[in-house]
Design a protein around this motif. Structure first.
Motif, PDB file in Angstrom:
ATOM      1  N   PRO A 117       0.831  -1.561   0.157  1.00  9.83           N
ATOM      2  CA  PRO A 117       0.026   0.145   0.201  1.00  9.83           C
ATOM      3  C   PRO A 117       0.765   1.218   0.065  1.00  9.83           C
ATOM      4  O   PRO A 117       0.539   2.204  -0.727  1.00  9.83           O
ATOM      5  N   TYR A 118       1.911   1.293   0.833  1.00  8.29           N
ATOM      6  CA  TYR A 118       2.720   2.524   0.592  1.00  8.29           C
ATOM      7  C   TYR A 118       3.257   2.696  -0.679  1.00  8.29           C
ATOM      8  O   TYR A 118       3.252   3.744  -1.077  1.00  8.29           O
ATOM      9  N   TYR A 119       3.775   1.709  -1.622  1.00 10.45           N
ATOM     10  CA  TYR A 119       4.413   2.017  -2.630  1.00 10.45           C
ATOM     11  C   TYR A 119       3.190   2.778  -3.624  1.00 10.45           C
ATOM     12  O   TYR A 119       3.447   3.450  -4.516  1.00 10.45           O
ATOM     13  N   LYS A 120       1.992   2.098  -3.548  1.00  9.04           N
ATOM     14  CA  LYS A 120       0.768   2.441  -4.641  1.00  9.04           C
ATOM     15  C   LYS A 120       0.269   3.757  -4.096  1.00  9.04           C
ATOM     16  O   LYS A 120       0.139   4.598  -4.960  1.00  9.04           O
ATOM     17  N   ALA A 121       0.718   4.263  -2.983  1.00  8.78           N
ATOM     18  CA  ALA A 121       0.380   5.779  -2.583  1.00  8.78           C
ATOM     19  C   ALA A 121       1.442   6.724  -3.148  1.00  8.78           C
ATOM     20  O   ALA A 121       1.152   7.675  -3.560  1.00  8.78           O
ATOM     21  N   LEU A 122       2.575   6.251  -3.024  1.00 10.42           N
ATOM     22  CA  LEU A 122       3.774   6.920  -3.548  1.00 10.42           C
ATOM     23  C   LEU A 122       3.775   7.059  -5.150  1.00 10.42           C
ATOM     24  O   LEU A 122       3.769   8.239  -5.565  1.00 10.42           O
ATOM     25  N   ARG A 123       3.160   6.088  -5.706  1.00  9.63           N
ATOM     26  CA  ARG A 123       3.159   5.947  -7.286  1.00  9.63           C
ATOM     27  C   ARG A 123       2.138   6.722  -7.771  1.00  9.63           C
ATOM     28  O   ARG A 123       2.259   7.378  -8.729  1.00  9.63           O
ATOM     29  N   ASP A 124       1.021   6.577  -7.107  1.00 10.14           N
ATOM     30  CA  ASP A 124      -0.329   6.933  -7.762  1.00 10.14           C
ATOM     31  C   ASP A 124      -0.704   8.223  -7.337  1.00 10.14           C
ATOM     32  O   ASP A 124      -1.566   8.976  -7.958  1.00 10.14           O
ATOM     33  N   VAL A 125      -0.289   8.754  -6.170  1.00 11.36           N
ATOM     34  CA  VAL A 125      -0.678   9.983  -5.734  1.00 11.36           C
ATOM     35  C   VAL A 125       0.384  10.880  -5.375  1.00 11.36           C
ATOM     36  O   VAL A 125       0.216  12.102  -5.973  1.00 11.36           O
ATOM     37  N   ALA A 126       1.384  10.519  -4.954  1.00  8.87           N
ATOM     38  CA  ALA A 126       2.447  11.528  -4.608  1.00  8.87           C
ATOM     39  C   ALA A 126       3.429  11.912  -5.673  1.00  8.87           C
ATOM     40  O   ALA A 126       3.675  13.209  -5.820  1.00  8.87           O
ATOM     41  N   ASP A 127       3.962  11.000  -6.407  1.00 10.66           N
ATOM     42  CA  ASP A 127       4.821  11.355  -7.545  1.00 10.66           C
ATOM     43  C   ASP A 127       4.579  11.827  -9.038  1.00 10.66           C
ATOM     44  O   ASP A 127       3.726  10.886  -9.588  1.00 10.66           O
ATOM     45  N   PRO A 128       4.689  12.952  -9.341  1.00 11.21           N
ATOM     46  CA  PRO A 128       4.290  13.270 -10.770  1.00 11.21           C
ATOM     47  C   PRO A 128       5.056  12.290 -11.986  1.00 11.21           C
ATOM     48  O   PRO A 128       4.363  12.168 -13.244  1.00 11.21           O
ATOM     49  N   PHE A 129       6.176  11.775 -11.698  1.00  5.90           N
ATOM     50  CA  PHE A 129       6.678  10.976 -12.454  1.00  5.90           C
ATOM     51  C   PHE A 129       6.341   9.395 -12.302  1.00  5.90           C
ATOM     52  O   PHE A 129       6.696   8.582 -13.108  1.00  5.90           O
ATOM     53  N   VAL A 130       5.452   9.051 -11.450  1.00  2.00           N
ATOM     54  CA  VAL A 130       4.795   7.832 -11.100  1.00  2.00           C
ATOM     55  C   VAL A 130       5.955   6.669 -11.023  1.00  2.00           C
ATOM     56  O   VAL A 130       5.918   5.624 -11.782  1.00  2.00           O
ATOM     57  N   THR A 131       6.798   7.285 -10.127  1.00  2.00           N
ATOM     58  CA  THR A 131       8.019   6.292  -9.804  1.00  2.00           C
ATOM     59  C   THR A 131       8.722   5.793 -11.072  1.00  2.00           C
ATOM     60  O   THR A 131       9.024   4.559 -11.345  1.00  2.00           O
ATOM     61  N   GLY A 132       8.846   6.423 -12.054  1.00  2.00           N
ATOM     62  CA  GLY A 132       9.698   6.442 -13.321  1.00  2.00           C
ATOM     63  C   GLY A 132      10.665   7.498 -13.590  1.00  2.00           C
ATOM     64  O   GLY A 132      10.631   8.351 -13.057  1.00  2.00           O
ATOM     65  N   PHE A 133      11.293   7.215 -14.564  1.00  2.00           N
ATOM     66  CA  PHE A 133      12.162   8.177 -15.185  1.00  2.00           C
ATOM     67  C   PHE A 133      13.296   8.876 -14.111  1.00  2.00           C
ATOM     68  O   PHE A 133      13.350   8.203 -13.151  1.00  2.00           O
ATOM     69  N   ALA A 134      14.115   9.772 -14.615  1.00  2.00           N
ATOM     70  CA  ALA A 134      15.100  10.060 -13.615  1.00  2.00           C
ATOM     71  C   ALA A 134      14.442  10.988 -12.545  1.00  2.00           C
ATOM     72  O   ALA A 134      15.461  11.266 -11.542  1.00  2.00           O
ATOM     73  N   GLY A 135      13.153  11.206 -12.617  1.00  2.00           N
ATOM     74  CA  GLY A 135      12.648  12.064 -11.475  1.00  2.00           C
ATOM     75  C   GLY A 135      11.926  10.995 -10.368  1.00  2.00           C
ATOM     76  O   GLY A 135      11.240  11.333  -9.551  1.00  2.00           O
ATOM     77  N   ASN A 136      12.206   9.521 -10.490  1.00  2.00           N
ATOM     78  CA  ASN A 136      11.417   8.856  -9.602  1.00  2.00           C
ATOM     79  C   ASN A 136      11.788   8.994  -8.060  1.00  2.00           C
ATOM     80  O   ASN A 136      12.762   9.248  -7.815  1.00  2.00           O
ATOM     81  N   ALA A 137      10.582   9.131  -7.675  1.00  2.00           N
ATOM     82  CA  ALA A 137      10.629   9.540  -6.204  1.00  2.00           C
ATOM     83  C   ALA A 137      11.204   8.606  -5.325  1.00  2.00           C
ATOM     84  O   ALA A 137      11.980   8.949  -4.379  1.00  2.00           O
ATOM     85  N   GLN A 138      11.281   7.432  -5.650  1.00  2.00           N
ATOM     86  CA  GLN A 138      12.157   6.267  -4.960  1.00  2.00           C
ATOM     87  C   GLN A 138      13.543   6.235  -4.943  1.00  2.00           C
ATOM     88  O   GLN A 138      14.367   5.590  -4.320  1.00  2.00           O
ATOM     89  N   ASN A 139      14.140   7.199  -5.749  1.00  2.00           N
ATOM     90  CA  ASN A 139      15.505   7.570  -5.646  1.00  2.00           C
ATOM     91  C   ASN A 139      15.937   8.078  -4.171  1.00  2.00           C
ATOM     92  O   ASN A 139      17.021   7.957  -3.695  1.00  2.00           O
ATOM     93  N   LEU A 140      14.920   8.759  -3.668  1.00  2.00           N
ATOM     94  CA  LEU A 140      15.108   9.179  -2.064  1.00  2.00           C
ATOM     95  C   LEU A 140      14.173   8.644  -1.109  1.00  2.00           C
ATOM     96  O   LEU A 140      14.576   8.454   0.011  1.00  2.00           O
ATOM     97  N   PHE A 141      12.874   8.661  -1.373  1.00  2.00           N
ATOM     98  CA  PHE A 141      11.892   7.814  -0.647  1.00  2.00           C
ATOM     99  C   PHE A 141      12.242   6.279  -0.635  1.00  2.00           C
ATOM    100  O   PHE A 141      13.187   5.561  -1.262  1.00  2.00           O
TER     101      PHE A 141
END
Length: 330
Positions: A117-141
């Motif tokens: 659930p944590y990952y789905k919240a980050l991907r679907d709501v928080a991250d405009p890059f949808v956890t992809g590309f060079a802007g992936n929020a998971q680089n730091l989150f």
């Protein structure tokens, strides 16, 4: 005569199964791009990479109507690297997802290898890059994505509110807490506003310590502009706490879309390590299923922090990354 009767029964059984099976779908993503990395310990790197914006995959999903508002379904999803043809997720056959599900008016229960659930919240709501590309929020989150041996329950949505809870069995004899995962989220999604509070905890192999991540994320849409924000409090296995904050935006520009985000990571250790990431990107659709993309991200590490600019499937090696590629969804 007996052979004819058995044949008729077999044909009837096959027909019944075919009618009961509502749908089976084959789907996937083919994503390949040029990735340039700068600032790595071993030097600069240029490569053709797979899964830059979205992990390349081929999947199978099905749904059967059981009657009375109940249905059964499954997902089997294999990840692969399109640049070499090798299997992704360490060679697992269905390493992206593999689960079976029962759903009805009371919600949905699924079992298998699933997104937390944590990952789905980050991907679907928080991250405009949808956890992809060079802007992936998971680089730091928090970078983890899936939980093995898990049971998940998702409630029905009521007036915009819903909940998602997951338990991952550690499957260690003598102590159910060893390697155990517990997660969940509560969300509100109605009109332009989406809010979600998510949590994930994983115990170590001895059940003597655990990692813990709690995030509040939001998204708000106004015409062609969508704003994104998130704040997370974290604790690692050593008990060191840290904080992540994200601000982002996606802006429609004709048929395409501009993406941008800024992320600040700070820990509370004696060294006070800090990392900041800024990223921009652009997606240009060639059709409903195919788009071109480009993205640029840069991380500034301070006081011994060591984060890298990655993509949807690669953790990266450098502190600067540039992407240029094509993605096809089928």
């Amino acid at each position: 005569m007996q052979k004819y009767v058995m044949s008729a029964l077999a044909l009837g059984l096959v027909s019944a199964v075919a009618q009961a099976q509502s749908s089976v779908t084959v789907y996937g993503v083919a994503d390949a791009g040029l990735v340039l990395e700068r600032g790595g310990a071993a030097g600069n790197l240029q490569n053709i990479s797979s899964g830059v914006g979205s992990g390349s995959r081929i999947g199978f999903k099905g749904k059967e109507d059981l009657g009375g508002g109940m249905s059964a379904g499954f997902v089997l999803e294999n990840g692969y690297t399109i640049d070499t043809g090798a299997a992704g997720q360490g060679g697992l056959l269905f390493g992206r997802q593999a689960y079976v599900c029962l759903s009805g008016k009371a919600g949905a229960v699924s079992m298998g290898r699933q997104y937390m659930p944590y990952y789905k919240a980050l991907r679907d709501v928080a991250d405009p890059f949808v956890t992809g590309f060079a802007g992936n929020a998971q680089n730091l989150f928090f970078p983890s994505t899936r939980v093995d041996n898990s049971v998940e329950y998702i409630t029905p949505r009521y007036n915009g509110f819903s909940a998602d809870v997951m338990y991952g069995f550690g499957e260690t004899a003598g102590d159910s807490a060893k390697n155990r995962s517990i997660g969940g989220s509560a969300s509100y999604d109605n009109g332009p506003l989406s809010l979600v509070l998510a949590h994930h905890q994983r115990d170590n192999a001895l059940a003597t310590a655990h990692t813990r991540y709690t995030m509040l994320a939001g998204r708000y849409r106004i015409d062609g502009v969508t704003g994104h924000a998130a704040y997370s409090r974290n604790q690692d296995l050593l008990g060191v706490t840290s904080r992540d904050a994200l601000l982002g935006v996606s802006v429609a520009a004709g048929a395409g879309k501009f993406l941008a985000s800024y992320i600040d990571h700070r820990d509370d250790s004696a060294a006070h390590q800090r990392s900041r990431q800024a990223a921009i990107g652009y997606l240009h659709p060639l059709s409903v299923r195919t788009d071109l993309y480009t993205a640029y991200g840069r991380i500034l590490n301070r006081n011994g922090a060591n984060f890298h600019v990655g993509t949807a499937t690669d953790t990266g090696t450098g502190t600067t990354g540039f992407n240029l590629g094509v993605r096809h969804v089928f």
